[in-house]
Design a protein around this motif. Structure first.
Motif, short mmCIF file in Angstrom:
data_model
loop_
_atom_site.label_atom_id
_atom_site.label_comp_id
_atom_site.label_asym_id
_atom_site.label_seq_id
_atom_site.Cartn_x
_atom_site.Cartn_y
_atom_site.Cartn_z
N ASP A 145 0.62 -1.29 -0.08
CA ASP A 145 0.06 0.06 0.05
C ASP A 145 1.02 1.23 0.18
N PHE A 146 0.91 2.17 -1.03
CA PHE A 146 1.58 3.48 -1.30
C PHE A 146 1.35 4.23 0.28
N THR A 147 0.27 4.09 0.69
CA THR A 147 -0.07 5.09 1.75
C THR A 147 0.60 4.59 3.27
N LYS A 148 1.02 3.57 3.17
CA LYS A 148 1.65 2.79 4.44
C LYS A 148 2.96 2.51 4.16
N VAL A 149 3.66 2.64 2.93
CA VAL A 149 5.26 2.18 2.60
C VAL A 149 6.13 3.01 3.62
N ASN A 195 -18.47 14.53 4.28
CA ASN A 195 -17.36 14.95 4.95
C ASN A 195 -16.46 13.93 5.67
N ALA A 196 -16.95 12.80 5.98
CA ALA A 196 -16.37 11.59 6.44
C ALA A 196 -15.53 11.13 5.43
N ALA A 197 -15.90 11.11 4.13
CA ALA A 197 -15.23 10.46 3.06
C ALA A 197 -14.25 11.23 2.65
N PHE A 198 -14.49 12.64 2.72
CA PHE A 198 -13.14 13.80 2.33
C PHE A 198 -12.11 13.61 3.26
N MET A 199 -12.51 13.31 4.61
CA MET A 199 -11.46 13.27 5.63
C MET A 199 -10.51 12.03 5.34
N LEU A 200 -11.23 10.84 4.93
CA LEU A 200 -10.32 9.82 4.59
C LEU A 200 -9.27 9.87 3.31
N LEU A 201 -10.22 10.72 2.23
CA LEU A 201 -9.30 10.87 1.26
C LEU A 201 -8.22 11.85 1.28
N PHE A 202 -8.41 13.03 2.30
CA PHE A 202 -7.38 13.84 2.75
C PHE A 202 -6.16 13.25 3.32
N LYS A 203 -6.34 12.27 4.26
CA LYS A 203 -5.34 11.50 4.90
C LYS A 203 -4.54 10.68 3.76
N ASP A 204 -5.30 9.89 2.96
CA ASP A 204 -4.75 9.19 1.90
C ASP A 204 -3.77 10.10 0.95
N ALA A 205 -4.31 11.28 0.78
CA ALA A 205 -3.69 12.21 -0.32
C ALA A 205 -2.31 12.52 0.31
N ILE A 206 -2.13 12.80 1.51
CA ILE A 206 -0.89 13.23 2.11
C ILE A 206 0.13 12.13 2.28
N ARG A 207 -0.26 10.80 2.44
CA ARG A 207 0.64 9.87 2.38
C ARG A 207 0.82 9.36 0.99
N LEU A 208 -0.08 9.47 0.09
CA LEU A 208 -0.18 8.96 -1.16
C LEU A 208 1.21 9.85 -1.97
N PHE A 209 0.85 11.15 -1.76
CA PHE A 209 1.80 12.07 -2.33
C PHE A 209 3.16 12.05 -1.84
#
Length: 494
Positions: A145-149, A195-209
Protein backbone atom coordinates in the motif's frame (compact mmCIF):
# COMPACT_ATOMS: atom_id res chain seq x y z
CA UNK A 1 -34.64 12.38 13.57
CA UNK A 2 -30.94 12.54 14.30
CA UNK A 3 -29.85 9.93 16.82
CA UNK A 4 -32.73 7.57 16.10
CA UNK A 5 -32.11 4.51 13.96
CA UNK A 6 -34.76 4.16 11.22
CA UNK A 7 -37.06 1.15 11.50
CA UNK A 8 -35.72 -0.38 8.27
CA UNK A 9 -32.19 -0.42 9.69
CA UNK A 10 -33.43 -1.98 12.93
CA UNK A 11 -35.15 -4.75 11.00
CA UNK A 12 -32.01 -5.40 8.94
CA UNK A 13 -29.84 -5.56 12.05
CA UNK A 14 -32.35 -7.88 13.72
CA UNK A 15 -32.24 -10.24 10.75
CA UNK A 16 -28.49 -10.60 11.20
CA UNK A 17 -28.98 -11.11 14.94
CA UNK A 18 -31.21 -14.06 14.16
CA UNK A 19 -28.60 -15.56 11.85
CA UNK A 20 -25.95 -15.01 14.50
CA UNK A 21 -23.59 -12.84 12.45
CA UNK A 22 -22.22 -10.11 14.72
CA UNK A 23 -19.98 -8.79 11.93
CA UNK A 24 -22.86 -8.42 9.47
CA UNK A 25 -24.98 -6.81 12.15
CA UNK A 26 -22.27 -4.24 12.86
CA UNK A 27 -21.86 -3.50 9.13
CA UNK A 28 -25.58 -2.74 8.99
CA UNK A 29 -25.31 -0.44 12.00
CA UNK A 30 -22.37 1.38 10.41
CA UNK A 31 -24.31 1.89 7.17
CA UNK A 32 -27.72 3.06 8.36
CA UNK A 33 -29.95 5.62 6.62
CA UNK A 34 -28.93 8.32 9.09
CA UNK A 35 -27.30 11.26 7.30
CA UNK A 36 -24.09 11.14 9.32
CA UNK A 37 -20.76 9.37 9.04
CA UNK A 38 -20.43 5.78 10.35
CA UNK A 39 -20.16 5.73 14.14
CA UNK A 40 -16.69 5.25 15.57
CA UNK A 41 -17.70 2.37 17.85
CA UNK A 42 -18.92 0.35 14.86
CA UNK A 43 -15.81 1.13 12.82
CA UNK A 44 -13.57 0.20 15.76
CA UNK A 45 -15.35 -3.12 16.16
CA UNK A 46 -14.89 -3.97 12.48
CA UNK A 47 -11.21 -3.00 12.68
CA UNK A 48 -10.85 -5.35 15.65
CA UNK A 49 -12.54 -8.12 13.68
CA UNK A 50 -9.98 -7.92 10.88
CA UNK A 51 -7.28 -8.74 13.43
CA UNK A 52 -9.08 -11.87 14.64
CA UNK A 53 -8.03 -14.98 12.75
CA UNK A 54 -11.42 -16.65 13.18
CA UNK A 55 -13.23 -13.81 11.38
CA UNK A 56 -14.21 -14.53 7.78
CA UNK A 57 -12.73 -11.62 5.80
CA UNK A 58 -14.52 -12.52 2.52
CA UNK A 59 -17.83 -12.54 4.40
CA UNK A 60 -17.09 -9.09 5.85
CA UNK A 61 -16.24 -7.73 2.41
CA UNK A 62 -19.25 -9.36 0.78
CA UNK A 63 -21.55 -7.81 3.38
CA UNK A 64 -20.15 -4.38 2.52
CA UNK A 65 -20.57 -5.05 -1.21
CA UNK A 66 -24.15 -6.12 -0.59
CA UNK A 67 -24.89 -2.84 1.20
CA UNK A 68 -23.73 -0.90 -1.87
CA UNK A 69 -26.62 -2.44 -3.84
CA UNK A 70 -29.03 -0.36 -1.75
CA UNK A 71 -31.01 2.33 -3.54
CA UNK A 72 -30.29 4.99 -0.89
CA UNK A 73 -27.27 7.21 -1.49
CA UNK A 74 -26.73 7.39 2.29
CA UNK A 75 -26.37 3.62 2.74
CA UNK A 76 -24.16 3.24 -0.33
CA UNK A 77 -21.91 6.18 0.56
CA UNK A 78 -21.48 4.94 4.16
CA UNK A 79 -20.66 1.45 2.86
CA UNK A 80 -17.83 2.92 0.80
CA UNK A 81 -16.61 4.98 3.76
CA UNK A 82 -16.63 1.91 6.01
CA UNK A 83 -14.69 -0.08 3.41
CA UNK A 84 -12.16 2.73 3.01
CA UNK A 85 -11.73 3.05 6.79
CA UNK A 86 -11.00 -0.68 7.14
CA UNK A 87 -8.55 -0.51 4.22
CA UNK A 88 -6.65 2.25 6.01
CA UNK A 89 -6.76 1.08 9.62
CA UNK A 90 -7.62 -2.62 9.47
CA UNK A 91 -5.46 -5.68 9.12
CA UNK A 92 -3.70 -5.99 5.76
CA UNK A 93 -5.62 -9.23 5.14
CA UNK A 94 -8.63 -7.11 4.24
CA UNK A 95 -6.82 -5.16 1.49
CA UNK A 96 -5.21 -8.35 0.23
CA UNK A 97 -8.62 -9.93 -0.21
CA UNK A 98 -10.00 -6.89 -2.05
CA UNK A 99 -6.96 -6.89 -4.32
CA UNK A 100 -7.51 -10.57 -5.13
CA UNK A 101 -10.99 -9.97 -6.50
CA UNK A 102 -11.56 -9.33 -10.19
CA UNK A 103 -14.23 -6.73 -9.48
CA UNK A 104 -15.06 -4.59 -6.49
CA UNK A 105 -17.59 -1.79 -6.63
CA UNK A 106 -19.69 -1.52 -9.77
CA UNK A 107 -21.19 1.89 -9.14
CA UNK A 108 -20.24 3.81 -12.28
CA UNK A 109 -23.95 4.20 -13.11
CA UNK A 110 -25.30 4.68 -9.60
CA UNK A 111 -28.03 7.31 -9.27
CA UNK A 112 -30.40 8.02 -6.39
CA UNK A 113 -33.41 9.81 -7.86
CA UNK A 114 -35.24 10.27 -4.58
CA UNK A 115 -34.36 13.94 -4.29
CA UNK A 116 -32.01 16.75 -5.24
CA UNK A 117 -29.48 15.72 -2.60
CA UNK A 118 -29.56 12.18 -3.97
CA UNK A 119 -28.59 13.46 -7.42
CA UNK A 120 -25.71 15.52 -6.01
CA UNK A 121 -24.31 12.82 -3.75
CA UNK A 122 -24.58 10.13 -6.45
CA UNK A 123 -21.90 11.98 -8.42
CA UNK A 124 -19.44 11.70 -5.55
CA UNK A 125 -20.38 8.07 -4.91
CA UNK A 126 -19.38 7.19 -8.48
CA UNK A 127 -16.06 9.03 -8.11
CA UNK A 128 -15.35 7.63 -4.65
CA UNK A 129 -15.98 4.03 -5.70
CA UNK A 130 -13.60 4.48 -8.62
CA UNK A 131 -10.85 5.60 -6.23
CA UNK A 132 -11.37 2.61 -3.91
CA UNK A 133 -11.24 0.28 -6.91
CA UNK A 134 -7.98 1.91 -8.04
CA UNK A 135 -6.54 1.68 -4.52
CA UNK A 136 -7.15 -2.09 -4.52
CA UNK A 137 -5.74 -2.46 -8.05
CA UNK A 138 -2.58 -0.61 -7.03
CA UNK A 139 -2.06 -3.06 -4.19
CA UNK A 140 -2.50 -5.96 -6.59
CA UNK A 141 0.14 -4.55 -8.94
CA UNK A 142 2.89 -3.76 -6.43
CA UNK A 143 1.90 -5.96 -3.42
CA UNK A 144 2.02 -3.07 -0.95
CA UNK A 145 0.00 0.00 0.00
CA UNK A 146 1.59 3.28 -1.11
CA UNK A 147 -0.02 5.10 1.80
CA UNK A 148 1.66 2.76 4.30
CA UNK A 149 5.03 2.21 2.64
CA UNK A 150 8.24 3.02 4.51
CA UNK A 151 9.56 6.47 3.63
CA UNK A 152 12.85 8.30 4.07
CA UNK A 153 16.32 7.90 2.62
CA UNK A 154 16.11 4.12 3.05
CA UNK A 155 12.44 3.93 2.12
CA UNK A 156 10.94 1.74 -0.60
CA UNK A 157 10.54 4.46 -3.25
CA UNK A 158 13.98 5.96 -2.63
CA UNK A 159 15.88 2.66 -2.93
CA UNK A 160 14.02 1.20 -5.91
CA UNK A 161 16.13 0.42 -9.02
CA UNK A 162 15.56 2.30 -12.28
CA UNK A 163 13.60 -0.36 -14.14
CA UNK A 164 11.20 -1.04 -11.29
CA UNK A 165 10.88 2.66 -10.52
CA UNK A 166 9.73 3.49 -14.05
CA UNK A 167 7.01 0.85 -13.74
CA UNK A 168 5.92 1.79 -10.23
CA UNK A 169 5.54 5.58 -10.44
CA UNK A 170 2.78 5.41 -13.11
CA UNK A 171 0.79 3.19 -10.72
CA UNK A 172 1.01 5.90 -8.06
CA UNK A 173 -0.03 8.45 -10.67
CA UNK A 174 -3.16 6.47 -11.53
CA UNK A 175 -4.18 6.19 -7.88
CA UNK A 176 -3.47 9.89 -7.33
CA UNK A 177 -5.57 10.79 -10.38
CA UNK A 178 -8.49 8.75 -9.08
CA UNK A 179 -8.25 10.48 -5.70
CA UNK A 180 -8.06 13.99 -7.12
CA UNK A 181 -10.97 13.21 -9.47
CA UNK A 182 -13.23 13.28 -6.41
CA UNK A 183 -13.03 16.99 -7.22
CA UNK A 184 -15.17 18.42 -4.43
CA UNK A 185 -15.52 22.10 -3.57
CA UNK A 186 -15.84 23.41 -0.03
CA UNK A 187 -19.50 24.40 -0.57
CA UNK A 188 -20.33 20.83 -1.61
CA UNK A 189 -19.23 19.36 1.73
CA UNK A 190 -22.71 19.84 3.15
CA UNK A 191 -23.33 16.78 5.34
CA UNK A 192 -21.60 14.37 7.70
CA UNK A 193 -21.46 11.56 5.15
CA UNK A 194 -19.47 13.29 2.41
CA UNK A 195 -17.36 15.03 5.06
CA UNK A 196 -16.31 11.64 6.45
CA UNK A 197 -15.31 10.50 2.98
CA UNK A 198 -13.34 13.70 2.36
CA UNK A 199 -11.34 13.29 5.59
CA UNK A 200 -10.29 9.77 4.59
CA UNK A 201 -9.33 11.03 1.13
CA UNK A 202 -7.37 13.90 2.69
CA UNK A 203 -5.30 11.52 4.82
CA UNK A 204 -4.72 9.23 1.85
CA UNK A 205 -3.67 12.20 -0.29
CA UNK A 206 -1.02 13.26 2.24
CA UNK A 207 0.55 9.80 2.42
CA UNK A 208 0.16 8.96 -1.25
CA UNK A 209 1.76 12.19 -2.44
CA UNK A 210 4.64 11.73 0.02
CA UNK A 211 5.43 8.35 -1.58
CA UNK A 212 4.95 9.86 -5.06
CA UNK A 213 7.34 12.69 -4.21
CA UNK A 214 10.03 10.28 -3.00
CA UNK A 215 9.73 8.28 -6.20
CA UNK A 216 10.34 11.45 -8.22
CA UNK A 217 13.40 12.32 -6.12
CA UNK A 218 14.83 8.87 -6.86
CA UNK A 219 13.99 9.32 -10.54
CA UNK A 220 15.82 12.66 -10.76
CA UNK A 221 18.88 11.30 -9.01
CA UNK A 222 19.10 8.52 -11.61
CA UNK A 223 17.98 10.52 -14.66
CA UNK A 224 21.36 11.62 -16.02
CA UNK A 225 22.64 8.04 -15.88
CA UNK A 226 19.68 6.51 -17.72
CA UNK A 227 19.54 5.19 -21.25
CA UNK A 228 17.76 7.21 -23.91
CA UNK A 229 14.48 5.30 -23.74
CA UNK A 230 14.48 5.50 -19.97
CA UNK A 231 15.17 9.22 -20.03
CA UNK A 232 12.25 9.78 -22.38
CA UNK A 233 9.94 7.83 -20.10
CA UNK A 234 11.33 9.55 -17.01
CA UNK A 235 10.83 13.03 -18.49
CA UNK A 236 7.20 12.24 -19.25
CA UNK A 237 6.73 11.04 -15.67
CA UNK A 238 8.23 14.24 -14.28
CA UNK A 239 5.99 16.48 -16.41
CA UNK A 240 2.92 14.62 -15.15
CA UNK A 241 4.21 15.05 -11.61
CA UNK A 242 4.30 18.83 -12.02
CA UNK A 243 0.66 18.79 -13.17
CA UNK A 244 -0.42 16.69 -10.19
CA UNK A 245 1.48 18.94 -7.82
CA UNK A 246 -0.75 21.79 -8.95
CA UNK A 247 -3.87 19.67 -8.45
CA UNK A 248 -2.84 18.50 -4.98
CA UNK A 249 -2.25 22.11 -4.04
CA UNK A 250 -5.88 22.90 -4.99
CA UNK A 251 -7.09 19.89 -3.02
CA UNK A 252 -5.26 21.11 0.09
CA UNK A 253 -6.88 24.56 -0.29
CA UNK A 254 -10.30 22.91 -0.04
CA UNK A 255 -9.16 21.14 3.12
CA UNK A 256 -8.15 24.47 4.63
CA UNK A 257 -11.47 26.06 3.66
CA UNK A 258 -13.54 23.41 5.44
CA UNK A 259 -11.75 23.91 8.73
CA UNK A 260 -8.80 21.51 8.76
CA UNK A 261 -6.10 23.06 10.93
CA UNK A 262 -3.43 24.89 8.97
CA UNK A 263 -0.75 23.00 10.87
CA UNK A 264 -2.17 19.75 9.51
CA UNK A 265 -1.80 20.90 5.90
CA UNK A 266 1.68 20.39 4.40
CA UNK A 267 3.59 22.95 2.35
CA UNK A 268 4.38 22.34 -1.30
CA UNK A 269 7.76 23.50 -2.62
CA UNK A 270 7.94 23.71 -6.39
CA UNK A 271 11.12 22.54 -8.06
CA UNK A 272 12.86 25.28 -10.06
CA UNK A 273 11.76 25.56 -13.68
CA UNK A 274 15.41 25.37 -14.73
CA UNK A 275 15.34 21.68 -13.84
CA UNK A 276 12.80 20.89 -16.55
CA UNK A 277 15.02 22.67 -19.09
CA UNK A 278 18.02 20.63 -17.98
CA UNK A 279 16.09 17.36 -18.28
CA UNK A 280 14.81 18.21 -21.77
CA UNK A 281 18.24 19.23 -23.00
CA UNK A 282 19.82 16.05 -21.71
CA UNK A 283 17.27 13.92 -23.57
CA UNK A 284 17.76 16.00 -26.72
CA UNK A 285 21.50 15.42 -26.55
CA UNK A 286 20.93 11.66 -26.29
CA UNK A 287 18.72 11.83 -29.38
CA UNK A 288 21.49 13.60 -31.29
CA UNK A 289 19.82 16.99 -31.41
CA UNK A 290 21.78 20.19 -31.15
CA UNK A 291 21.47 21.76 -27.71
CA UNK A 292 23.11 24.63 -25.94
CA UNK A 293 26.20 23.72 -24.03
CA UNK A 294 25.88 23.10 -20.29
CA UNK A 295 28.61 22.11 -17.93
CA UNK A 296 28.36 19.16 -15.64
CA UNK A 297 28.75 21.52 -12.69
CA UNK A 298 25.75 23.66 -13.67
CA UNK A 299 23.67 20.55 -14.32
CA UNK A 300 24.62 19.11 -10.92
CA UNK A 301 23.75 22.39 -9.24
CA UNK A 302 20.33 22.51 -10.89
CA UNK A 303 19.62 18.94 -9.91
CA UNK A 304 20.74 19.53 -6.33
CA UNK A 305 18.44 22.53 -5.95
CA UNK A 306 15.47 20.60 -7.35
CA UNK A 307 16.05 17.59 -5.10
CA UNK A 308 16.40 19.89 -2.10
CA UNK A 309 13.04 21.55 -2.85
CA UNK A 310 11.28 18.24 -3.29
CA UNK A 311 12.91 16.91 -0.13
CA UNK A 312 11.50 19.85 1.82
CA UNK A 313 8.06 19.01 0.45
CA UNK A 314 8.51 15.42 1.52
CA UNK A 315 9.57 16.48 5.02
CA UNK A 316 6.49 18.69 5.33
CA UNK A 317 4.15 15.89 4.25
CA UNK A 318 5.85 13.41 6.57
CA UNK A 319 5.55 15.74 9.55
CA UNK A 320 1.82 16.12 8.98
CA UNK A 321 1.44 12.37 8.67
CA UNK A 322 3.43 11.80 11.86
CA UNK A 323 1.27 14.33 13.74
CA UNK A 324 -1.84 12.53 12.56
CA UNK A 325 -0.44 9.19 13.71
CA UNK A 326 0.58 10.67 17.06
CA UNK A 327 -2.88 12.15 17.53
CA UNK A 328 -4.44 8.79 16.76
CA UNK A 329 -2.09 7.10 19.26
CA UNK A 330 -2.93 9.61 21.97
CA UNK A 331 -6.64 9.16 21.29
CA UNK A 332 -6.30 5.39 21.64
CA UNK A 333 -4.33 5.76 24.89
CA UNK A 334 -6.98 8.11 26.27
CA UNK A 335 -9.69 5.61 25.33
CA UNK A 336 -7.84 2.76 27.08
CA UNK A 337 -7.32 4.94 30.15
CA UNK A 338 -11.02 5.78 30.27
CA UNK A 339 -11.92 2.10 30.01
CA UNK A 340 -9.50 1.26 32.82
CA UNK A 341 -10.94 3.98 35.07
CA UNK A 342 -14.45 2.82 34.32
CA UNK A 343 -13.51 -0.76 35.17
CA UNK A 344 -11.92 0.27 38.46
CA UNK A 345 -15.01 2.31 39.30
CA UNK A 346 -17.23 -0.69 38.62
CA UNK A 347 -15.07 -2.91 40.81
CA UNK A 348 -15.21 -0.39 43.67
CA UNK A 349 -18.99 -0.34 43.48
CA UNK A 350 -19.35 -4.12 43.15
CA UNK A 351 -16.48 -5.78 45.08
CA UNK A 352 -16.11 -9.40 44.16
CA UNK A 353 -17.41 -11.77 46.83
CA UNK A 354 -15.37 -14.61 48.26
CA UNK A 355 -15.61 -17.88 46.45
CA UNK A 356 -16.65 -19.49 49.74
CA UNK A 357 -19.99 -17.72 49.58
CA UNK A 358 -21.02 -19.32 46.32
CA UNK A 359 -24.27 -21.24 46.61
CA UNK A 360 -25.81 -23.93 44.47
CA UNK A 361 -29.49 -24.81 44.18
CA UNK A 362 -30.49 -28.15 45.70
CA UNK A 363 -33.84 -29.78 45.00
CA UNK A 364 -35.91 -30.99 47.91
CA UNK A 365 -39.33 -32.49 48.31
CA UNK A 366 -40.81 -29.11 49.02
CA UNK A 367 -38.99 -27.04 46.39
CA UNK A 368 -35.59 -25.55 45.66
CA UNK A 369 -33.34 -23.99 48.26
CA UNK A 370 -29.86 -22.46 48.13
CA UNK A 371 -27.26 -24.38 50.08
CA UNK A 372 -24.24 -22.87 51.78
CA UNK A 373 -20.77 -24.13 50.92
CA UNK A 374 -19.14 -27.10 52.63
CA UNK A 375 -17.71 -26.19 56.03
CA UNK A 376 -14.36 -27.35 57.32
CA UNK A 377 -15.06 -28.22 60.95
CA UNK A 378 -11.41 -28.12 61.92
CA UNK A 379 -10.42 -24.75 60.48
CA UNK A 380 -10.32 -21.55 62.49
CA UNK A 381 -13.90 -20.26 62.81
CA UNK A 382 -14.65 -16.92 61.17
CA UNK A 383 -17.60 -14.48 61.32
CA UNK A 384 -19.32 -15.49 58.04
CA UNK A 385 -18.32 -19.20 58.07
CA UNK A 386 -21.32 -21.09 59.55
CA UNK A 387 -24.70 -20.91 57.93
CA UNK A 388 -28.07 -22.44 58.69
CA UNK A 389 -27.31 -25.83 57.11
CA UNK A 390 -24.51 -28.25 57.91
CA UNK A 391 -22.91 -30.12 55.05
CA UNK A 392 -20.63 -32.96 56.28
CA UNK A 393 -17.92 -33.88 53.79
CA UNK A 394 -16.17 -37.10 52.91
CA UNK A 395 -12.98 -37.57 50.92
CA UNK A 396 -12.38 -40.01 48.11
CA UNK A 397 -9.02 -41.37 47.04
CA UNK A 398 -8.94 -39.45 43.76
CA UNK A 399 -10.74 -36.25 44.69
CA UNK A 400 -10.50 -33.67 47.42
CA UNK A 401 -13.27 -32.85 49.82
CA UNK A 402 -16.67 -33.10 48.10
CA UNK A 403 -20.15 -32.38 49.40
CA UNK A 404 -21.71 -35.63 50.55
CA UNK A 405 -24.79 -34.75 52.51
CA UNK A 406 -27.48 -32.16 52.66
CA UNK A 407 -29.78 -32.17 55.67
CA UNK A 408 -33.16 -30.68 54.75
CA UNK A 409 -35.33 -29.04 57.31
CA UNK A 410 -34.70 -26.28 59.83
CA UNK A 411 -31.57 -26.01 61.94
CA UNK A 412 -31.15 -23.76 64.92
CA UNK A 413 -28.22 -21.68 63.76
CA UNK A 414 -27.20 -20.34 67.17
CA UNK A 415 -27.10 -23.81 68.79
CA UNK A 416 -25.08 -25.18 65.93
CA UNK A 417 -22.56 -22.34 66.08
CA UNK A 418 -21.94 -22.80 69.80
CA UNK A 419 -21.74 -26.60 69.54
CA UNK A 420 -19.18 -26.50 66.78
CA UNK A 421 -17.18 -23.78 68.50
CA UNK A 422 -17.02 -25.94 71.67
CA UNK A 423 -15.96 -28.94 69.62
CA UNK A 424 -13.08 -27.04 68.01
CA UNK A 425 -11.99 -25.69 71.37
CA UNK A 426 -12.11 -29.11 73.10
CA UNK A 427 -10.10 -30.83 70.42
CA UNK A 428 -7.51 -28.04 70.44
CA UNK A 429 -6.62 -28.40 66.79
CA UNK A 430 -8.25 -25.33 65.34
CA UNK A 431 -5.65 -22.73 66.27
CA UNK A 432 -3.23 -22.06 63.47
CA UNK A 433 -4.22 -25.16 61.52
CA UNK A 434 -4.99 -24.77 57.84
CA UNK A 435 -6.93 -27.03 55.56
CA UNK A 436 -3.83 -28.10 53.71
CA UNK A 437 -2.29 -29.53 56.91
CA UNK A 438 -5.07 -32.10 57.35
CA UNK A 439 -5.41 -35.24 55.26
CA UNK A 440 -8.67 -37.13 55.50
CA UNK A 441 -9.38 -40.70 54.65
CA UNK A 442 -12.62 -42.61 54.97
CA UNK A 443 -12.34 -46.15 56.26
CA UNK A 444 -14.45 -48.88 54.83
CA UNK A 445 -17.19 -48.56 52.26
CA UNK A 446 -18.09 -45.10 50.95
CA UNK A 447 -21.71 -44.36 51.74
CA UNK A 448 -23.22 -41.00 50.89
CA UNK A 449 -26.13 -39.64 52.89
CA UNK A 450 -28.79 -37.15 52.03
CA UNK A 451 -31.72 -36.98 49.66
CA UNK A 452 -35.44 -36.77 50.05
CA UNK A 453 -35.67 -40.11 51.95
CA UNK A 454 -33.12 -39.15 54.58
CA UNK A 455 -33.69 -40.57 58.06
CA UNK A 456 -31.86 -39.50 61.23
CA UNK A 457 -28.97 -41.88 61.71
CA UNK A 458 -25.30 -42.02 62.41
CA UNK A 459 -23.31 -39.91 59.98
CA UNK A 460 -20.13 -41.28 58.38
CA UNK A 461 -17.14 -41.19 60.64
CA UNK A 462 -13.92 -39.49 59.80
CA UNK A 463 -10.55 -40.39 61.23
CA UNK A 464 -7.49 -38.47 62.30
CA UNK A 465 -4.38 -40.28 61.14
CA UNK A 466 -1.44 -39.63 63.44
CA UNK A 467 -0.39 -42.26 65.99
CA UNK A 468 -3.39 -41.36 68.12
CA UNK A 469 -6.68 -40.99 66.36
CA UNK A 470 -9.67 -38.97 67.39
CA UNK A 471 -12.97 -40.35 66.24
CA UNK A 472 -15.75 -37.81 66.04
CA UNK A 473 -19.36 -38.92 65.89
CA UNK A 474 -22.02 -36.46 64.82
CA UNK A 475 -25.64 -37.36 65.43
CA UNK A 476 -28.52 -35.15 64.48
CA UNK A 477 -32.10 -35.54 65.69
CA UNK A 478 -34.94 -33.43 64.38
CA UNK A 479 -38.58 -33.00 65.11
CA UNK A 480 -41.08 -30.49 63.90
CA UNK A 481 -39.70 -27.70 66.09
CA UNK A 482 -35.94 -27.97 66.18
CA UNK A 483 -32.88 -29.95 65.30
CA UNK A 484 -30.42 -31.00 67.98
CA UNK A 485 -26.80 -31.88 67.38
CA UNK A 486 -24.89 -34.36 69.58
CA UNK A 487 -21.12 -34.47 69.27
CA UNK A 488 -19.07 -37.33 70.74
CA UNK A 489 -15.27 -37.75 70.60
CA UNK A 490 -13.23 -40.83 71.35
CA UNK A 491 -9.43 -41.11 71.44
CA UNK A 492 -8.14 -44.39 70.00
CA UNK A 493 -4.54 -45.39 70.61
CA UNK A 494 -2.88 -47.51 67.94
Amino acid sequence: ISGQIPITDRITAAQHSVTGSAVSKTVCKATTHEVMGPKKKHLDYLIHCTNEMNVNIPQLADTLFERTTNTSWVVVFKSLITTHHIMVYGNERFVQYLASRNTLFNLSNFLDKSGLQGYDMSTFIRRYSRYLNEKAVSYRQVAFDFTKVKRGADGVMRTMNTEKLLKTIPIIQNQMDALLDFNVNANELTNGVINAAFMLLFKDAIRLFAAYNEGIINLLEKYFDMKKAQCKEGLDIYKKFLTRMTRISEFLKVAEQVGIDRGDIPDLSQAPSSLLDALEQHLASLEGKKVKDSTAASRASTLSNAVSSLANTGISFTKVDEREKQAALEEEQARLKALKEQRLKELSKNPSTSSTTAASPVSTATGTINSTPAIDLFSTPSNDILGGILKPTVASSNQGLTPSAQQPGKLVSDDLDSSLANLVGNLGIGNGTTKNDIHWSQPGEKKLTGGTNWQPKMAPTTTWNPASMVRTTICAFSDSNETRLVLETTVINQ
